[in-house]
Write a protein that holds these residues in place. Structure first.
Motif, mmCIF file in Angstrom:
data_model
loop_
_atom_site.group_PDB
_atom_site.id
_atom_site.type_symbol
_atom_site.label_atom_id
_atom_site.label_comp_id
_atom_site.label_asym_id
_atom_site.label_seq_id
_atom_site.Cartn_x
_atom_site.Cartn_y
_atom_site.Cartn_z
ATOM 1 N N CYS A 1 6.889 2.472 -2.427
ATOM 2 C CA CYS A 1 8.710 1.969 -3.476
ATOM 3 C C CYS A 1 9.985 1.595 -2.756
ATOM 4 C CB CYS A 1 8.430 2.787 -4.776
ATOM 5 S SG CYS A 1 7.078 3.342 -5.886
ATOM 6 N N LYS A 2 9.679 2.557 -1.620
ATOM 7 C CA LYS A 2 11.409 1.955 -1.036
ATOM 8 C C LYS A 2 11.580 0.497 -0.393
ATOM 9 C CE LYS A 2 12.944 7.127 -0.154
ATOM 10 N NZ LYS A 2 12.379 7.738 -1.556
ATOM 11 N N PHE A 3 9.497 -0.061 0.319
ATOM 12 C CA PHE A 3 10.330 -1.100 0.451
ATOM 13 C C PHE A 3 9.552 -2.269 -0.129
ATOM 14 C CE2 PHE A 3 9.741 1.587 4.546
ATOM 15 C CZ PHE A 3 9.598 0.768 5.624
ATOM 16 N N GLY A 4 9.433 -1.995 -1.712
ATOM 17 C CA GLY A 4 9.315 -3.421 -2.651
ATOM 18 C C GLY A 4 7.667 -3.452 -2.042
ATOM 19 N N GLN A 5 7.076 -2.893 -2.122
ATOM 20 C CA GLN A 5 5.774 -3.350 -2.002
ATOM 21 C C GLN A 5 4.489 -2.624 -2.872
ATOM 22 O OE1 GLN A 5 3.882 -2.621 1.464
ATOM 23 N NE2 GLN A 5 5.467 -2.917 3.079
ATOM 24 N N TRP A 6 4.895 -3.343 -4.162
ATOM 25 C CA TRP A 6 4.538 -2.994 -5.074
ATOM 26 C C TRP A 6 2.861 -3.114 -5.698
ATOM 27 C CZ3 TRP A 6 7.708 0.674 -7.401
ATOM 28 C CH2 TRP A 6 8.945 -0.033 -7.111
ATOM 29 N N GLU A 7 2.391 -4.371 -4.426
ATOM 30 C CA GLU A 7 1.604 -4.610 -4.984
ATOM 31 C C GLU A 7 0.242 -4.214 -4.272
ATOM 32 O OE1 GLU A 7 -2.229 -6.314 -5.530
ATOM 33 O OE2 GLU A 7 -0.040 -6.731 -6.367
ATOM 34 N N LYS A 8 1.047 -3.302 -3.605
ATOM 35 C CA LYS A 8 0.085 -1.675 -2.524
ATOM 36 C C LYS A 8 -0.270 -0.684 -3.333
ATOM 37 C CE LYS A 8 0.120 -3.481 2.134
ATOM 38 N NZ LYS A 8 0.879 -3.279 3.066
ATOM 39 N N VAL A 9 1.289 -0.731 -4.386
ATOM 40 C CA VAL A 9 1.950 1.035 -5.224
ATOM 41 C C VAL A 9 1.009 0.799 -5.820
ATOM 42 C CG1 VAL A 9 2.777 2.107 -6.784
ATOM 43 C CG2 VAL A 9 3.986 1.125 -4.631
ATOM 44 N N ARG A 10 0.618 -0.363 -7.099
ATOM 45 C CA ARG A 10 -0.533 -0.508 -8.093
ATOM 46 C C ARG A 10 -2.275 0.123 -7.694
ATOM 47 N NH1 ARG A 10 -4.810 -3.862 -9.082
ATOM 48 N NH2 ARG A 10 -4.700 -4.920 -7.819
ATOM 49 N N ILE A 11 -2.134 -0.961 -5.637
ATOM 50 C CA ILE A 11 -3.886 -0.760 -5.621
ATOM 51 C C ILE A 11 -3.705 0.492 -5.389
ATOM 52 C CG2 ILE A 11 -5.116 -0.557 -3.568
ATOM 53 C CD1 ILE A 11 -3.497 -3.195 -3.001
ATOM 54 N N LEU A 12 -2.904 1.628 -5.623
ATOM 55 C CA LEU A 12 -2.707 3.365 -4.809
ATOM 56 C C LEU A 12 -2.692 3.776 -6.210
ATOM 57 C CD1 LEU A 12 0.067 4.731 -2.373
ATOM 58 C CD2 LEU A 12 -2.966 4.440 -2.093
#
Length: 592
Positions: free
Chosen positions: A259-270
């Protein structure tokens, strides 16, 4: 018994005799064994009535008068109860009374006492308890040393904690278990030593004790905080390969980093991976995502996540609402921020001081002082008190809108009813006075604070030096600058840049260049601001020929002109078009 003090941490001489004396080390299972498993309580019913410290002390005095005495495990349970209540000094006091009365003492009691000393940040006293182990022939156990190591870390003595751990391993005084490894890793991680944390983890991997989920979580969290997300995700994959199931703590650390890096697609996968493993997001998971979205200005998305929380029967808490309010305040959407505030109250969640301060900061940012003051007074009506941040926020906006008299009056009210002013409040006052040319009042406050020398730091002096320079009191600013070395403070980047700017504004360019060289000699490397300030000085004084050499040096350090320098340069070119000849050279070097 002789004790050797090293860096304030006493190491009892039992280390020196450990080779000659067989020291039996219990496993952690021994000391972690529940009281009920170690013995039957004769006063078990009375323990249920212990609700506060007075109850516990009263029960202790009953126990010491009993004939026969309750078992040492009964006393252990009582001391453990008091420890849980966080009355650490009471544990120590009752332990000393037990010693005077000759009441039998076991290893569990000693570990509780050591833990109490460590929680009071008196780890040296914790080490002194080791002498009692030796005197009574009680074996040391891994919990004892784990507690001491944790206590040393709590006192910010990282090297001492690591040295003790190494000594235990090297001299085979104690076989570390997963908890001890985790304690050292956690201590290193919290102090920012992520590489050392990872090294210890790999060392553990090679030994007999293999990392468990807690050890993996510490390292993954450390890597995420160090922005090394690829390594953290690799470690997650390794866990899965070894059959070590990640838990909610593992995923929360990774999601926080992403989240701190704004990598929302990876957040969704996790997030999907979690649910597939039957690990469901908790309050902390949702709050991490909401906080990350709000910091990126995606407040509507954050509200959507909050609605998703309700669907999953996870009730938003005060933190959730405060974060979303702050998100709207950062965007200047105070109507929406207020709507969240009111909605929270309707949900029977009482706003805290952070809720009020967040809204007040938002209103102050929009210069809506009436609304801010209305909320400020509401804090008192609710039976609470504003904190130092609340006062500082309002004080800043009063100066910003030019209400100097109101600012002074507000500060006086704070002195009579509010918290004790700290350095930040005083810096706000100084900045306000300097901004409106009230140099005498600023210097009077400065001299008063300097005499007290209470928590003054380089930033405090930076405010004064900057204020004096802006008010064309360069001699006074330079005198304070020269005094810094005598009071043990090193100028930082801001200090040097402020002084250089002050010299340039007075047209003292040679002195400014001397200050630049002093800055470099003192190990404080100049930045782009430094060079732009001097470049602006050259342009204002129309010293174009000297600027050519300086521009080459600037380009060599890959610094480029900022907007102010560029505007000044354009004006100079209008009057002297030949200056254009040096611009291509500067651009060429900047692009290399």
């Amino acid at each position: 018994m002789r004790r050797i003090s090293r860096n304030g941490i006493p190491f009892i001489s039992f280390f020196a005799i450990s080779r000659a004396t067989t020291v039996r080390v219990y496993s952690s299972n021994h000391s972690n064994m529940s009281i009920s498993e170690k013995g039957k309580f004769g006063v078990n019913n009375n323990f249920e009535n212990v609700k506060c410290l007075d109850d516990a002390v009263s029960l202790f005095h009953q126990m010491v008068r009993m004939q026969p005495l309750p078992s040492d495990f009964d006393f252990s349970k009582l001391l453990k109860t008091i420890l849980t209540m966080k009355h650490y000094s009471a544990v120590v006091s009752l332990f000393r009374e037990m010693q005077k009365l000759g009441i039998p003492i076991n290893d569990f009691i000693l570990n509780i006492v050591i833990n109490s000393y460590c929680l009071m940040h008196h780890v040296d006293c914790g080490f002194s308890v080791l002498a009692i182990y030796l005197k009574k022939g009680i074996p040391f156990d891994v919990v004892t040393f784990t507690t001491l190591i944790r206590g040393i870390f709590a006192e910010n003595k990282v090297k001492d904690a690591v040295d003790l751990f190494k000594k235990l391993v090297r001299e085979k005084i104690c076989e570390p278990n997963e908890v001890m490894y985790g304690t050292v890793m956690n201590g290193l991680s919290k102090k920012g030593h992520s590489e050392k944390t990872l090294s210890l983890f790999w060392l553990m991997e090679q030994g007999n004790i293999k990392p468990n989920i807690c050890n993996y979580n510490i390292v993954i969290d450390s890597l995420c905080k160090d922005r090394n997300l690829d390594a953290a995700i690799s470690l997650l994959n390794e866990m899965n390969k070894k059959g070590i199931r990640p838990n909610i703590i593992t995923y929360n650390s990774l999601i926080d980093g992403l989240c701190k890096f704004g990598q929302w697609e990876k957040v969704r996968i996790l997030f999907s991976e979690m649910v597939n493993h039957n690990i469901y997001p908790d309050m902390h998971t949702f709050n991490i995502m909401i906080d990350g979205l709000c910091k990126e200005g995606k407040v509507e998305d954050a509200e959507e996540v909050m609605r998703h929380m309700n669907e999953k029967s996870v009730e938003p808490n005060i933190f959730t609402y405060n974060v979303i309010m702050d998100g709207y305040c950062l965007r200047g959407q105070m109507d929406r921020a207020r709507r969240i505030f009111d909605f929270m109250i309707n949900k029977c969640i009482e706003p805290d001081i952070i809720s009020y301060t967040t809204l007040i900061k938002g209103y102050c940012k929009k210069k809506k002082l009436d609304e801010a003051m209305q909320l400020f007074h509401e804090i008192f009506q609710k039976g609470s008190k504003p904190n130092i941040v609340t006062y500082n926020t309002i004080l800043q906006v009063l100066f910003e809108v030019g209400q100097i008299g109101s600012a002074k009056k507000f500060f006086d009210e704070m002195l009579s009813t509010g918290p004790v002013p700290n350095l930040y409040i005083h810096c706000t006052l100084l900045e306000g006075y300097f901004k409106y040319g009230l140099v005498e009042e600023a210097m009077s406050l400065f001299n008063e604070l300097e005499r007290k020398r209470e928590n003054v730091d380089i930033e405090f002096y930076n405010v004064v030096i900057n204020g004096l320079c802006k008010n064309r009191k360069l001699d006074k600013a330079h005198a304070i600058f020269e005094k810094l070395s005598f009071i043990g403070l090193l100028p930082n980047m801001r200090t040097y840049n402020t002084m250089i700017n002050g010299l340039c504004l007075e047209g003292l360019l040679d002195e400014a260049k001397d200050m630049l060289r002093k800055m470099e000699n003192d190990g404080c490397l100049p930045n782009s601001i430094t060079y732009n300030v001097i470049a602006q000085g050259f342009l204002r004084c129309n010293r174009i020929s000297e600027m050519t050499t300086f521009m080459k040096e600037m380009a060599g350090r890959k610094f480029s002109f900022d907007a102010t320098t560029t505007a000044l340069l354009v004006n100079v070119i209008r009057e002297n078009p030949s200056v254009l000849d040096m611009i291509p050279e500067l651009h060429l070097k900047n692009n290399k």
